[in-house]
Design a protein around this motif. Structure first.
Motif, short mmCIF file in Angstrom:
data_model
loop_
_atom_site.label_atom_id
_atom_site.label_comp_id
_atom_site.label_asym_id
_atom_site.label_seq_id
_atom_site.Cartn_x
_atom_site.Cartn_y
_atom_site.Cartn_z
N ASP A 622 0.82 -1.23 0.00
CA ASP A 622 0.00 0.00 0.00
C ASP A 622 0.85 1.27 0.00
OD1 ASP A 622 1.10 -0.20 2.49
OD2 ASP A 622 -0.80 -0.39 3.57
N TRP A 623 2.18 1.13 0.12
CA TRP A 623 3.13 2.25 0.09
C TRP A 623 2.89 3.24 1.22
CZ3 TRP A 623 7.07 1.14 -2.84
CH2 TRP A 623 6.88 0.35 -3.98
N VAL A 624 2.27 2.78 2.29
CA VAL A 624 2.09 3.63 3.47
C VAL A 624 3.31 3.43 4.36
CG1 VAL A 624 0.68 4.09 5.50
CG2 VAL A 624 -0.40 3.47 3.32
N VAL A 625 4.03 4.54 4.63
CA VAL A 625 5.30 4.48 5.35
C VAL A 625 5.07 4.82 6.81
CG1 VAL A 625 7.65 5.34 5.46
CG2 VAL A 625 6.49 5.14 3.25
N ASP A 626 5.69 4.06 7.71
CA ASP A 626 5.58 4.36 9.14
C ASP A 626 6.71 5.28 9.56
OD1 ASP A 626 7.84 2.83 9.12
OD2 ASP A 626 6.99 1.12 10.22
N ASN A 627 6.86 5.47 10.85
CA ASN A 627 7.86 6.41 11.36
C ASN A 627 9.29 6.00 11.04
OD1 ASN A 627 5.80 7.95 12.44
ND2 ASN A 627 5.87 6.89 14.43
N ILE A 729 11.60 4.01 -0.65
CA ILE A 729 10.86 3.09 0.23
C ILE A 729 11.45 1.69 0.12
CG2 ILE A 729 8.61 2.01 0.60
CD1 ILE A 729 7.33 4.64 -0.31
N ALA A 730 11.77 1.27 -1.10
CA ALA A 730 12.37 -0.05 -1.28
C ALA A 730 13.73 -0.14 -0.58
CB ALA A 730 12.51 -0.36 -2.77
N LEU A 731 14.52 0.94 -0.68
CA LEU A 731 15.82 0.94 0.01
C LEU A 731 15.64 0.85 1.51
CD1 LEU A 731 17.73 3.65 -2.06
CD2 LEU A 731 18.31 1.22 -1.88
N SER A 732 14.64 1.55 2.04
CA SER A 732 14.37 1.48 3.48
C SER A 732 13.96 0.08 3.89
CB SER A 732 13.29 2.49 3.85
OG SER A 732 13.01 2.43 5.23
N ASN A 733 13.11 -0.54 3.06
CA ASN A 733 12.69 -1.92 3.36
C ASN A 733 13.87 -2.88 3.29
OD1 ASN A 733 10.01 -1.20 3.76
ND2 ASN A 733 9.41 -1.62 1.64
N ALA A 827 15.35 16.57 1.73
CA ALA A 827 13.97 16.60 2.25
C ALA A 827 13.21 15.34 1.84
CB ALA A 827 13.25 17.85 1.75
N GLU A 828 13.40 14.93 0.58
CA GLU A 828 12.69 13.75 0.09
C GLU A 828 13.13 12.50 0.85
OE1 GLU A 828 11.47 12.48 -4.29
OE2 GLU A 828 13.60 12.09 -3.89
N VAL A 829 14.44 12.38 1.03
CA VAL A 829 14.94 11.21 1.74
C VAL A 829 14.53 11.23 3.20
CG1 VAL A 829 17.02 9.93 2.41
CG2 VAL A 829 16.88 10.97 0.14
N PHE A 830 14.64 12.42 3.82
CA PHE A 830 14.30 12.57 5.23
C PHE A 830 12.83 12.26 5.47
CE2 PHE A 830 13.27 14.71 9.17
CZ PHE A 830 14.38 14.42 9.97
N THR A 831 11.99 12.60 4.50
CA THR A 831 10.55 12.32 4.64
C THR A 831 10.29 10.82 4.66
OG1 THR A 831 10.05 14.36 3.44
CG2 THR A 831 8.30 12.71 3.59
N ILE A 832 11.04 10.08 3.86
CA ILE A 832 10.83 8.63 3.81
C ILE A 832 11.52 7.94 4.97
CG2 ILE A 832 11.16 6.54 2.42
CD1 ILE A 832 9.13 8.52 1.26
N SER A 833 12.82 8.18 5.10
CA SER A 833 13.58 7.51 6.15
C SER A 833 14.81 8.35 6.47
CB SER A 833 14.00 6.10 5.69
OG SER A 833 14.86 5.50 6.65
#
Length: 940
Positions: A622-627, A729-733, A827-833
């Motif tokens: 669902d591409w919903v990212v948590d904290n 998001i994939a990199l964070s996962n 900013a983009e990276v910080f927003t994701i992870s």
């Protein structure tokens, strides 16, 4: 498995004393959960299990056997509780001897039978004339112990029919409290009985007095007639006259006594015939009584009567008796055939089988009825097993035919609903996906299908139901079959009291000769059971010939791991039940081999299905990212594998007698490769989600219901995410998978006994790192290339020349734009992870510094102002991204500065410092993200 129960405890027995075969009621606690749980019952050391009838957990009814001990405990043994104890005891009394005229429910062997017909043993009075009470007075049993009397009169007996009869013992035992006057009366009674023997002749004479007197009167009349004729004195005719007189006298006598003598002869004949009929009415009525008792099922009465008739008339020479005895033998032969048919009739209970075998044995039936029954039961069990398979295969084919026609009906209805003749507003034919989804909708909405479809969806597969039915059939029939063999071996078929007899010895001898034959019977049943289960679940493990005999199932799809686990549990319970019968382990080894193959197949199938489920996880993203910058995908992946392993826990655990599922090297390798495939499948899923556009997502593995418009709507509704965001998001996962998920999964693999866990982890980690690096390079390429590409045009915008430029007044706009773009990446990276910020920013800075160094080195010469301007911009960029500098980026900045002329005057250095401070002050807000302490304050 159920919790172990407490050992049985017997607290009461009623009655608490009695002779052999006394029916008793046993009460207590934990006496078993059912008839099959009761495996042992002894009273005074004798096994009473065969007569035991389990009523409840606190009550058992049985009959006491003939034990050696006079007094003993009541011991109950169950499967669930083991061997129990007893707080009460039972006293076994010696049975009283049955008198000759006493009523008895059993046949008494009359060893000294006196046959009045053949006038044998004349000196011995017939047993039938011996009174039960010879003294003729009331019997009063004394309280003297039997043991004391036996020791007081050694070798003697109180039985007045015995050769060692002791009158003193008889009086002490039966008349110890009788008065002297009563004993006098007893003496008188004995004398009367003795005098009755001399009264027979006198009574016979008294009965014929009338006939005697009539004969006397006739003789007197003849005498008077002769005297009247004797007055003639003619000597010449004396002799002739005398002869005439005698002839007349004879004729007169004949005339007088002819009628009387005829009546007497007829009466004597009738009396003799009635006497014979009355005396031997047992034999004459026996054929009819046999037929009546057979119709009523009183076979015991028939056998007792036959034994009695055989002992009385078996060797008679009287023709009438021979004729009637032949009729008896004819009916007994018919009874033998009837009992043999009932014995071989199936189904039949073990009790009835033992009863019929005992009847046939008592009737001296030819052959070995017990072995015939064992053979018939063996064939019947095999036939039941094959009939069970045929019925379920036929039922499965019938359902498949119905489903085929139902699908044709639904397809036809759907085609008519979407026909161009019906849909005039649309000239476009429906797409395959739309067609399938509408078909699924039609199936869900059809009232005709809904009830059946729900029933089929939650009903177990035919193969599973068949295995349950088959194992239940074998477990219910084989115990009686085994117990029948055990009774045949120990001879209890013929003597439940365990008395030695010729029948028991012959039975044991036959059993010893047929042990191998019975072993082959059990092995044939076990082989049929295993091959029928293999034909339904593991057809590839059978040869072609065996598959035709034991197979026949339509294997459209293999059973899931859940159903295989259920089947394994069913087969395990069956194996435990058969083991409890004390069947040798070598006969049950084939079942253990089947369980091992089922366990291996269950693991393989479960892992294969898990791999398929992992591939479908892409649909659930669902591409919903948590904290922490993670989506639900890693947790779903971990949960899917853990759930799969937990479902295999009962399969992986080894029950008693079972081998490890990983004992074979091939199994270890297969499981290792499947586990690696599962991990690799999820890695491919991540790559697919992060690199392919929405329209390129592979849905070929989706089922009809999954390929519905609703699903694709849910996939497309998240299309607002950019490809760069998906990469982040994939990199964070990937980062979370490497540091947590894969390690947790490895622990679970080891916990469940998987082999080659290190290899699985190593290969998976390497593949994950490769994906992570590819995705990272892609993201850096997306973000760094535009920034790097904008540097050179920005530097030389407006025909800027390093050789001819004005005194610097500040940092030029191209650098500010580059910083703003870098800030946007931050900013983009910080927003994701936020954990990815250092890694991404360091690579972006490396790329920018490398390009800036290249551009500086390409300049042929700098003017004083140009060198100051270049140094200002390089230092401004370097100081701004200082926290993200790496050895590579530091080296690039150093090379860029070395390409510039050195500032010689202090004025130039002061101007450079003032301009740097001015730049930092004017862009303080924008440059906050590059401060080390900002990461804790800024979060969007």
């Amino acid at each position: 498995m159920s919790r172990a129960r407490q050992p049985p405890l017997v607290t009461g027995i009623s009655p608490n004393e009695g002779i052999s075969w006394t029916k008793v009621t046993i009460r207590g606690e934990n006496l078993g959960t059912g008839p099959t749980d009761l495996i042992g019952l002894t009273i005074c050391g004798h096994n009473c299990l065969l007569t035991a009838e389990w009523m409840s957990a606190s009550k058992i009814v049985c009959r006491v056997g003939q034990a050696k001990n006079d007094k003993g405990d009541i011991i109950v043994t169950t499967k669930s509780g083991g061997k129990g104890t007893s707080t009460v005891s039972f006293k076994l009394l010696k049975p009283e001897k049955i008198g000759i005229l006493d009523q008895s429910a059993v046949w008494v062997d009359e060893m000294n039978y006196y046959d009045m017909r053949t006038d044998r043993n004349k000196g011995i009075p017939p047993l039938s004339l011996r009174p039960a009470n010879p003294l003729g007075i009331e019997i009063d049993k004394g309280r003297f112990p039997q043991k004391d009397l036996e020791s007081l009169f050694p070798g003697m007996s109180a039985d007045f029919t015995s050769e060692n009869f002791s009158a003193a013992w008889y009086l002490i035992e039966n008349h110890s409290t009788t008065s002297f006057d009563q004993l006098k009366t007893a003496v008188v009674n004995l004398k009367k009985q003795a005098n009755k023997k001399n009264e027979g002749s006198l009574a016979y004479v008294k009965g014929g007095l009338s006939t005697f007197f009539e004969a006397q009167d006739a003789l007197s009349a003849i005498h008077q007639k002769l005297e009247a004729d004797g007055t003639e004195k003619v000597e010449g005719s004396m002799t002739q006259k005398l002869e005439n007189v005698l002839n007349r006298a004879s004729n007169t006598a004949d005339t007088l006594f002819q009628e009387v003598l005829g009546r007497k002869d007829k009466a004597d004949s009738t009396r003799n015939a009635l006497n014979v009929l009355q005396r031997f009415k047992f034999l004459f009525n026996l054929p009819l009584n046999i037929e009546r008792n057979i119709q009523k099922g009183d076979y015991d009465v028939v056998i007792n009567d036959y034994e009695k008739a055989k002992s009385l008339f078996g060797k008679t020479e009287v023709q009438v008796f021979k004729k009637y005895y032949a009729e008896v033998e004819t009916r007994i032969e018919a009874l033998r055939e009837l009992l043999l048919d009932k014995l071989l009739e199936t189904p039949s209970t073990l009790h009835d089988q033992k009863r019929y075998i005992r009847y046939l044995s008592d009737l001296h039936a030819p052959g070995d009825p017990a072995w015939q029954c064992i053979g018939a039961q063996h064939q019947w069990i095999l036939q039941l097993m094959h009939n069970c398979k045929e019925s379920y295969v036929k039922e499965q084919k019938g359902k498949d035919t119905f489903l085929f026609y139902l699908y044709i009906y639904i397809y036809t209805c759907n085609a008519l609903l979407h026909s161009p003749m019906l849909d005039l507003d649309s000239d476009v034919r429906p797409s395959p996906i739309g067609h399938l989804s509408q078909t699924a909708s039609l199936k869900r909405g059809s009232s005709f299908q809904s009830g059946r479809d729900d029933a089929w969806r939650y009903k177990a597969p035919q193969q599973v139901v068949f295995v349950e039915k088959l194992t239940k059939l074998v477990v219910s029939q084989l115990p009686n079959f085994w117990k029948l063999w055990v009774s045949y071996v120990n001879g209890s078929l013929f003597s439940e009291t365990a008395e030695k007899s010729g029948q028991m010895e012959r039975s044991k001898k036959n059993a010893r000769q047929r042990q191998n034959d019975f072993k082959k019977m059990i092995q044939e049943v076990m082989h049929s059971l295993v091959k029928l289960i293999r034909g339904a679940l593991l057809p590839f493990s059978l040869r072609e010939g065996e598959l035709r005999q034991y197979g026949g199932w339509e294997m459209k799809s293999e059973l899931s791991g859940q159903w295989l686990t259920h089947v394994i549990q069913t087969v395990r319970l069956s194996s435990e039940s058969l083991t409890a019968l004390e069947i040798p382990n070598d006969m049950l080894q084939i079942i253990q081999d089947l369980i091992l193959d089922l366990r291996v197949r269950c693991i393989i199938v479960t892992l294969q299905h898990t791999a398929e489920d992992i591939k479908r996880l892409a649909e659930k993203e669902d591409w919903v990212v948590d904290n922490e910058g993670l989506t639900s995908l890693p947790s779903q992946f971990e949960h899917c594998i853990i759930h799969s392993l937990q479902s295999l826990k009962t399969v992986l655990d080894c029950k008693p007698g079972e081998a490890s599922v990983f004992q074979q090297q091939k199994t270890q390798e297969d499981v290792c490769q499947l586990s690696i495939g599962i991990m690799q499948g999820f890695i491919d899923c991540l790559e697919q989600l992060s690199t392919k556009p929405d329209g390129d997502i592979d849905t070929s593995h989706l089922s009809v219901d999954v390929s519905s418009p609703d699903l694709f709507g849910s996939i497309h509704e998240e299309s607002s995410l950019s490809s760069e965001q998906r990469l982040l998001i994939a990199l964070s996962n990937c980062r979370y998978l490497e540091r947590h998920t894969f390690l947790n999964i490895a622990e679970h693999f080891e916990k469940h006994g998987f082999q080659g866990v290190d290899k699985i982890t190593q290969v998976s980690m390497e593949s994950l790192k490769e994906l992570d690096q590819r995705l990272f390079e892609m993201y850096i390429e997306f973000k760094a290339d535009p920034i790097v590409g904008s540097l050179e045009p920005g530097i030389y915008a407006g025909y800027f020349d390093w050789k001819d430029c004005l005194i610097p007044t500040g940092v030029r706009n191209y650098l500010k734009e580059a910083l703003v773009n870098i800030i946007a990446v931050h900013a983009e990276v910080f927003t994701i992870s936020k954990d990815l910020v250092p890694r991404v920013m360091s690579r972006v800075v490396e790329a920018v510094s490398e390009e800036l160094s290249r551009l500086m080195q390409c300049v042929s010469s700098f003017s004083k102002n140009g060198a100051l301007q270049a140094k200002l911009e390089i230092c401004a960029l370097r100081d701004t991204v200082a926290i993200y500098l790496t050895p590579e980026s530091k080296s690039s900045f150093k090379q860029a500065l070395e390409a510039l002329p050195q500032l010689s005057s202090g004025t130039d250095r002061k101007l450079l410092e003032e301009l740097l401070n001015k730049f930092k002050s004017s862009m303080h807000l924008q440059l906050t993200c590059f401060q080390a302490s900002s990461s804790a304050m800024m979060k969007t």
